[in-house]
Design a protein around this motif. Structure first.
Motif, mmCIF file in Angstrom:
data_model
loop_
_atom_site.group_PDB
_atom_site.id
_atom_site.type_symbol
_atom_site.label_atom_id
_atom_site.label_comp_id
_atom_site.label_asym_id
_atom_site.label_seq_id
_atom_site.Cartn_x
_atom_site.Cartn_y
_atom_site.Cartn_z
ATOM 1 N N GLU A 90 26.426 35.383 -1.728
ATOM 2 C CA GLU A 90 25.409 34.395 -2.076
ATOM 3 C C GLU A 90 25.033 33.546 -0.871
ATOM 4 N N LYS A 91 26.020 33.196 -0.061
ATOM 5 C CA LYS A 91 25.732 32.445 1.159
ATOM 6 C C LYS A 91 24.843 33.260 2.092
ATOM 7 N N LEU A 92 25.149 34.533 2.236
ATOM 8 C CA LEU A 92 24.342 35.398 3.098
ATOM 9 C C LEU A 92 22.911 35.518 2.582
ATOM 10 N N ARG A 93 22.763 35.651 1.272
ATOM 11 C CA ARG A 93 21.417 35.731 0.694
ATOM 12 C C ARG A 93 20.614 34.451 0.945
ATOM 13 N N THR A 94 21.286 33.332 0.833
ATOM 14 C CA THR A 94 20.616 32.057 1.093
ATOM 15 C C THR A 94 20.190 31.968 2.554
ATOM 16 N N GLN A 95 21.052 32.400 3.451
ATOM 17 C CA GLN A 95 20.734 32.325 4.878
ATOM 18 C C GLN A 95 19.561 33.221 5.252
ATOM 19 N N VAL A 96 19.574 34.474 4.783
ATOM 20 C CA VAL A 96 18.479 35.378 5.160
ATOM 21 C C VAL A 96 17.168 34.981 4.497
ATOM 22 N N SER A 97 17.243 34.245 3.388
ATOM 23 C CA SER A 97 16.013 33.801 2.719
ATOM 24 C C SER A 97 15.243 32.788 3.559
ATOM 25 N N SER A 98 15.911 32.208 4.552
ATOM 26 C CA SER A 98 15.254 31.233 5.421
ATOM 27 C C SER A 98 14.465 31.896 6.546
ATOM 28 N N LEU A 99 14.625 33.207 6.699
ATOM 29 C CA LEU A 99 13.952 33.921 7.783
ATOM 30 C C LEU A 99 12.496 34.215 7.435
ATOM 31 N N GLN A 100 11.733 34.567 8.438
ATOM 32 C CA GLN A 100 10.305 34.829 8.236
ATOM 33 C C GLN A 100 10.075 36.074 7.389
ATOM 34 N N HIS A 101 10.856 37.119 7.653
ATOM 35 C CA HIS A 101 10.727 38.352 6.879
ATOM 36 C C HIS A 101 11.622 38.299 5.648
ATOM 37 N N GLU A 102 11.251 39.092 4.655
ATOM 38 C CA GLU A 102 12.058 39.153 3.441
ATOM 39 C C GLU A 102 13.153 40.196 3.620
ATOM 40 N N TRP A 103 14.394 39.755 3.512
ATOM 41 C CA TRP A 103 15.541 40.646 3.664
ATOM 42 C C TRP A 103 16.275 40.768 2.341
ATOM 43 N N LYS A 104 16.437 41.997 1.845
ATOM 44 C CA LYS A 104 17.310 42.227 0.706
ATOM 45 C C LYS A 104 18.739 42.305 1.233
ATOM 46 N N CYS A 105 19.638 41.633 0.555
ATOM 47 C CA CYS A 105 21.029 41.580 0.993
ATOM 48 C C CYS A 105 21.907 41.935 -0.194
ATOM 49 N N TYR A 106 22.693 43.001 -0.084
ATOM 50 C CA TYR A 106 23.500 43.431 -1.222
ATOM 51 C C TYR A 106 24.753 44.173 -0.751
ATOM 52 N N THR A 107 25.785 44.084 -1.574
ATOM 53 C CA THR A 107 27.015 44.831 -1.306
ATOM 54 C C THR A 107 26.847 46.250 -1.830
ATOM 55 N N VAL A 108 27.520 47.179 -1.190
ATOM 56 C CA VAL A 108 27.441 48.576 -1.615
ATOM 57 C C VAL A 108 28.778 49.247 -1.330
ATOM 58 N N ASN A 109 29.202 50.091 -2.239
ATOM 59 C CA ASN A 109 30.441 50.832 -2.069
ATOM 60 C C ASN A 109 30.179 52.158 -1.358
ATOM 61 N N VAL A 110 31.235 52.751 -0.869
ATOM 62 C CA VAL A 110 31.138 54.081 -0.268
ATOM 63 C C VAL A 110 31.101 55.118 -1.375
ATOM 64 N N ASP A 111 30.152 56.034 -1.308
ATOM 65 C CA ASP A 111 30.099 57.154 -2.239
ATOM 66 C C ASP A 111 31.028 58.246 -1.720
ATOM 67 N N LEU A 112 31.947 58.685 -2.557
ATOM 68 C CA LEU A 112 32.922 59.694 -2.139
ATOM 69 C C LEU A 112 32.611 61.082 -2.686
ATOM 70 N N GLY A 113 31.702 61.176 -3.658
ATOM 71 C CA GLY A 113 31.453 62.465 -4.311
ATOM 72 C C GLY A 113 30.334 63.270 -3.714
ATOM 73 N N GLY A 114 29.381 62.618 -3.044
ATOM 74 C CA GLY A 114 28.265 63.345 -2.482
ATOM 75 C C GLY A 114 27.257 63.781 -3.529
ATOM 76 N N ALA A 115 26.358 64.658 -3.120
ATOM 77 C CA ALA A 115 25.258 65.099 -3.976
ATOM 78 C C ALA A 115 25.748 66.074 -5.045
ATOM 79 N N GLY A 116 25.004 66.145 -6.142
ATOM 80 C CA GLY A 116 25.354 67.100 -7.180
ATOM 81 C C GLY A 116 24.448 66.993 -8.385
ATOM 82 N N ILE A 117 24.780 67.769 -9.397
ATOM 83 C CA ILE A 117 24.024 67.776 -10.645
ATOM 84 C C ILE A 117 24.494 66.612 -11.518
ATOM 85 N N CYS A 118 23.577 66.011 -12.223
ATOM 86 C CA CYS A 118 23.943 64.917 -13.138
ATOM 87 C C CYS A 118 24.395 65.493 -14.482
#
Length: 311
Positions: free
Chosen positions: A283-311
């Protein structure tokens, strides 16, 4: 990495006349280079593109900008190229795209499309999937394996092209690491980013990067964040590419002040990948980047371990 054969299941659409085959392919986003792993490392992320393939009487593409709803669509091009490789007849399809991966942001969107198209051809023709063959075809289309390999296999993958073979190796990532993506509202061209690189580099820079890469892989596996911080200072591509990324220094400073072990250009940019340990003050990071001129999406993401495949 040894070849694997998997029989993908076909799904039949109950709304279709007869039994027209339909398959859904899931492919993760990727972040290539990871600092000192220039053109040889790639990381799969839990951010996905879904591609639905259904046999049809004429080509129909939906779920993307109308400019891409033609035969020149990269997914469809990969699909038809693979059909030819498999000795199958070309066919019209309804292709629907549902992707959370933005194009031209350094998150492997083109590799995602290529892998999706290749696997779609295997699945729709009920061809048993040899993952190495998929990697070969996808690399032929994409031109290099550093994004398609992690998109296909998942996890952290090193790859390189020998004279007659593509070599890949999966590496462990310690579960203490947390990943944050900063993705801006502007694009960068991979071609332009490549052109920014110098034709020659200092011998000392090559030696330094080679040495650091060995320790970077070890620190990612062991969870030694202090070591990771010490070795993730690239001298081959990041100094030349970061000038293309507006507000790079601001975003990097925010991440480092918040405790990031490493701040990297994702692929050729403009997205930025920050690696933390245990806690991320998102949340702190999102607040900080919101002050910049450009719009930055800021989000956490996990590592995908399975790779591509059929759903």
């Amino acid at each position: 990495m040894s070849s694997q054969k998997t029989q993908l299941k076909c799904i039949f659409s109950p709304k279709s006349k007869g039994e027209i085959k339909m398959v859904r392919i899931k492919v993760p986003a990727t972040s290539a280079n990871l600092g000192v792993g220039f053109d040889c490392l790639g990381l799969a992320l839990e951010q996905y593109a879904y591609f639905d393939f259904e046999e049809a009487e004429e080509l129909l593409i939906s779920g993307c900008d109308p400019v891409f709803q033609t035969e020149d669509n990269l997914i469809y091009q990969a699909f038809t190229y693979t059909l030819e490789k498999l000795g199958q007849k070309s066919r019209a399809i309804h292709l629907n795209i549902d992707s959370s991966i933005p194009p031209a942001r350094g998150l492997g969107s083109s590799a995602t499309c290529v892998v999706g198209g290749v696997l779609g051809a295997f699945a729709l023709t009920k061809t048993p999937v040899d993952h190495y063959q998929v990697l070969q075809i996808a690399t032929e289309i994409e031109g290099h394996p550093d994004n398609v390999a992690p998109a296909l296999y998942g996890g952290l993958i090193a790859s390189f092209m020998g004279e007659n073979k593509i070599y890949t190796q999966k590496y462990d990532i310690h579960d203490s690491y947390r990943f944050v993506v900063f993705s801006p509202d502007f694009e960068t061209s991979t071609k332009e980013a490549r052109e920014r690189l110098p034709e020659k580099i200092a011998f000392s820079h090559a030696v330094a990067n080679q040495s650091k890469l060995v320790f970077a892989l070890a620190s990612l596996a062991s969870g030694d964040g202090e070591l990771l911080q010490a070795v993730q200072t690239d001298q081959l591509h990041e100094p030349y590419r970061k000038v293309m990324i507006h507000e790079f220094d601001d975003v990097a400073a925010f991440a480092r002040e918040a405790g990031a072990c490493s701040v990297l250009i994702s692929g050729s940019g403009p997205s930025i990948l920050a690696i933390f340990q245990e806690e991320v003050p998102i949340e702190k990071l999102r607040t900080q980047v919101s002050s910049l001129q450009h719009e930055w999406k800021c989000y956490t993401v996990n590592v995908d371990l399975g790779g591509a495949g059929i759903c």
